[in-house]
Design a protein around this motif. Structure first.
Motif, PDB file in Angstrom:
ATOM      1  N   LYS A   1       8.853  35.761   1.884  1.00 21.13           N
ATOM      2  CA  LYS A   1       9.591  36.953   2.295  1.00 21.13           C
ATOM      3  C   LYS A   1      10.734  37.272   1.336  1.00 21.13           C
ATOM      4  N   ALA A   2      11.362  36.250   0.808  1.00 23.52           N
ATOM      5  CA  ALA A   2      12.488  36.467  -0.107  1.00 23.52           C
ATOM      6  C   ALA A   2      12.006  36.988  -1.450  1.00 23.52           C
ATOM      7  N   ARG A   3      10.776  36.658  -1.840  1.00 23.31           N
ATOM      8  CA  ARG A   3      10.269  37.035  -3.158  1.00 23.31           C
ATOM      9  C   ARG A   3       9.473  38.334  -3.161  1.00 23.31           C
ATOM     10  N   SER A   4       9.061  38.830  -1.990  1.00 25.04           N
ATOM     11  CA  SER A   4       8.238  40.033  -1.980  1.00 25.04           C
ATOM     12  C   SER A   4       8.757  41.025  -0.953  1.00 25.04           C
ATOM     13  N   GLU A   5       8.373  42.265  -1.156  1.00 27.40           N
ATOM     14  CA  GLU A   5       8.740  43.332  -0.250  1.00 27.40           C
ATOM     15  C   GLU A   5       7.459  43.993   0.242  1.00 27.40           C
ATOM     16  N   VAL A   6       7.284  44.064   1.554  1.00 29.00           N
ATOM     17  CA  VAL A   6       6.077  44.660   2.125  1.00 29.00           C
ATOM     18  C   VAL A   6       6.256  46.169   2.155  1.00 29.00           C
ATOM     19  N   LEU A   7       5.371  46.890   1.473  1.00 29.71           N
ATOM     20  CA  LEU A   7       5.441  48.340   1.445  1.00 29.71           C
ATOM     21  C   LEU A   7       4.718  48.963   2.629  1.00 29.71           C
ATOM     22  N   TYR A   8       3.678  48.321   3.086  1.00 31.22           N
ATOM     23  CA  TYR A   8       2.941  48.796   4.255  1.00 31.22           C
ATOM     24  C   TYR A   8       2.420  47.578   5.009  1.00 31.22           C
ATOM     25  N   ARG A   9       2.682  47.508   6.304  1.00 36.38           N
ATOM     26  CA  ARG A   9       2.207  46.382   7.107  1.00 36.38           C
ATOM     27  C   ARG A   9       1.124  46.887   8.056  1.00 36.38           C
ATOM     28  N   GLY A  10      -0.125  46.593   7.711  1.00 36.54           N
ATOM     29  CA  GLY A  10      -1.259  46.967   8.545  1.00 36.54           C
ATOM     30  C   GLY A  10      -1.827  45.766   9.290  1.00 36.54           C
ATOM     31  N   ILE A  11      -1.473  44.573   8.848  1.00 33.66           N
ATOM     32  CA  ILE A  11      -1.934  43.349   9.504  1.00 33.66           C
ATOM     33  C   ILE A  11      -0.810  42.865  10.407  1.00 33.66           C
ATOM     34  N   ALA A  12      -1.076  42.893  11.694  1.00 37.15           N
ATOM     35  CA  ALA A  12      -0.061  42.477  12.658  1.00 37.15           C
ATOM     36  C   ALA A  12       0.113  40.969  12.587  1.00 37.15           C
ATOM     37  N   ALA A  13       1.334  40.538  12.524  1.00 34.21           N
ATOM     38  CA  ALA A  13       1.627  39.106  12.488  1.00 34.21           C
ATOM     39  C   ALA A  13       2.700  38.782  13.524  1.00 34.21           C
ATOM     40  N   ARG A  14       2.712  39.551  14.584  1.00 34.28           N
ATOM     41  CA  ARG A  14       3.737  39.330  15.601  1.00 34.28           C
ATOM     42  C   ARG A  14       3.288  38.237  16.565  1.00 34.28           C
ATOM     43  N   ALA A  15       4.265  37.657  17.217  1.00 27.32           N
ATOM     44  CA  ALA A  15       3.979  36.607  18.191  1.00 27.32           C
ATOM     45  C   ALA A  15       3.255  37.224  19.389  1.00 27.32           C
ATOM     46  N   PHE A  16       2.413  36.433  20.023  1.00 23.17           N
ATOM     47  CA  PHE A  16       1.678  36.913  21.184  1.00 23.17           C
ATOM     48  C   PHE A  16       1.486  35.784  22.177  1.00 23.17           C
ATOM     49  N   GLU A  17       1.155  36.176  23.387  1.00 20.21           N
ATOM     50  CA  GLU A  17       0.799  35.237  24.446  1.00 20.21           C
ATOM     51  C   GLU A  17      -0.226  35.912  25.345  1.00 20.21           C
ATOM     52  N   ARG A  18      -1.396  35.314  25.448  1.00 21.09           N
ATOM     53  CA  ARG A  18      -2.465  35.805  26.325  1.00 21.09           C
ATOM     54  C   ARG A  18      -2.671  34.779  27.422  1.00 21.09           C
ATOM     55  N   VAL A  19      -2.693  35.238  28.671  1.00 14.41           N
ATOM     56  CA  VAL A  19      -2.881  34.348  29.817  1.00 14.41           C
ATOM     57  C   VAL A  19      -4.161  34.761  30.528  1.00 14.41           C
ATOM     58  N   PHE A  20      -5.043  33.805  30.748  1.00 18.10           N
ATOM     59  CA  PHE A  20      -6.305  34.029  31.442  1.00 18.10           C
ATOM     60  C   PHE A  20      -6.300  33.217  32.729  1.00 18.10           C
TER      61      PHE A  20
ATOM     62  N   ILE B   1      -2.879  26.245  22.653  1.00 22.65           N
ATOM     63  CA  ILE B   1      -3.707  26.523  23.821  1.00 22.65           C
ATOM     64  C   ILE B   1      -3.305  25.530  24.898  1.00 22.65           C
ATOM     65  N   VAL B   2      -2.930  26.054  26.070  1.00 24.23           N
ATOM     66  CA  VAL B   2      -2.518  25.193  27.182  1.00 24.23           C
ATOM     67  C   VAL B   2      -3.341  25.565  28.406  1.00 24.23           C
ATOM     68  N   ALA B   3      -4.008  24.562  28.989  1.00 23.46           N
ATOM     69  CA  ALA B   3      -4.754  24.756  30.235  1.00 23.46           C
ATOM     70  C   ALA B   3      -4.015  24.003  31.326  1.00 23.46           C
ATOM     71  N   LYS B   4      -3.538  24.746  32.323  1.00 24.39           N
ATOM     72  CA  LYS B   4      -2.799  24.138  33.419  1.00 24.39           C
ATOM     73  C   LYS B   4      -3.283  24.764  34.713  1.00 24.39           C
ATOM     74  N   GLU B   5      -3.781  23.926  35.615  1.00 23.08           N
ATOM     75  CA  GLU B   5      -4.358  24.367  36.879  1.00 23.08           C
ATOM     76  C   GLU B   5      -5.435  25.411  36.602  1.00 23.08           C
ATOM     77  N   ASN B   6      -5.321  26.610  37.118  1.00 21.73           N
ATOM     78  CA  ASN B   6      -6.336  27.640  36.897  1.00 21.73           C
ATOM     79  C   ASN B   6      -5.887  28.686  35.886  1.00 21.73           C
ATOM     80  N   THR B   7      -5.031  28.288  34.959  1.00 24.42           N
ATOM     81  CA  THR B   7      -4.499  29.221  33.975  1.00 24.42           C
ATOM     82  C   THR B   7      -4.723  28.685  32.567  1.00 24.42           C
ATOM     83  N   LEU B   8      -5.210  29.552  31.691  1.00 16.08           N
ATOM     84  CA  LEU B   8      -5.372  29.229  30.278  1.00 16.08           C
ATOM     85  C   LEU B   8      -4.431  30.141  29.507  1.00 16.08           C
ATOM     86  N   THR B   9      -3.523  29.546  28.733  1.00 14.55           N
ATOM     87  CA  THR B   9      -2.542  30.316  27.970  1.00 14.55           C
ATOM     88  C   THR B   9      -2.771  30.077  26.485  1.00 14.55           C
ATOM     89  N   ILE B  10      -2.921  31.152  25.735  1.00 13.35           N
ATOM     90  CA  ILE B  10      -3.087  31.090  24.285  1.00 13.35           C
ATOM     91  C   ILE B  10      -1.875  31.774  23.669  1.00 13.35           C
TER      92      ILE B  10
END
Length: 153
Positions: free
Chosen positions: A82-101, A63-72
């Protein structure tokens, strides 16, 4: 495609006017809504942003607060499983994100906490003394008397 009417928020919020304007603009662009979040008013000058970050640990979030911007930001660390298992169905998102307020003037970040997959960021609007309303006393007809200024309660 879902559309949201943010008009009721304009009447009932203080400090997030620019934020709701930006939300109106981005909702027309069909931007992805990941991760979902809420903005709540918790007091007269207190707010809370809650972001659903299930699957992310505390050290994978920033979490970064700079001036009037909050970035998460959230970025998953590489997993050894990952090397030991194989995902058959991915319903839980684990992708990178960035939200700016965009924060209003005088809004400060108080603290942040991670609880049950929800990241809570508490904000408070601190109005400086110079911007607070003042009561001006009215003198009785004598123009030479110095004006009296009282602070509003």
């Amino acid at each position: 495609m879902r559309t949201f009417d943010l008009a009721p928020f304009y009447r009932s919020t203080i400090g997030f006017d620019r934020l709701f304007n930006l939300l109106d603009q981005t909702s027309a662009d069909s931007a992805p809504g990941y991760p979902p979040y809420n903005i709540e008013r918790t007091g007269d000058n207190a707010y809370r942003i809650t972001v659903a970050v299930s699957g992310f640990s505390q050290n994978e979030l920033s979490i970064v607060a700079k001036e009037n911007t909050l970035t998460i930001k959230g970025e998953k660390a590489s997993s050894e499983n990952k090397a030991r298992s194989e995902v058959l169905y991915r319903g839980i998102a684990a992708r990178a994100f960035e939200r700016v307020f965009q924060l209003a003037d005088d809004v400060q970040v108080r603290n942040a906490s991670l609880e049950n997959g929800l990241l809570h960021v508490d904000l408070v609007r601190e109005i400086p003394e110079a911007k607070k309303p003042r009561t001006i006393a009215i003198a009785n007809g004598s123009a030479s008397a110095a004006p009296q200024v009282e602070k509003a309660a």
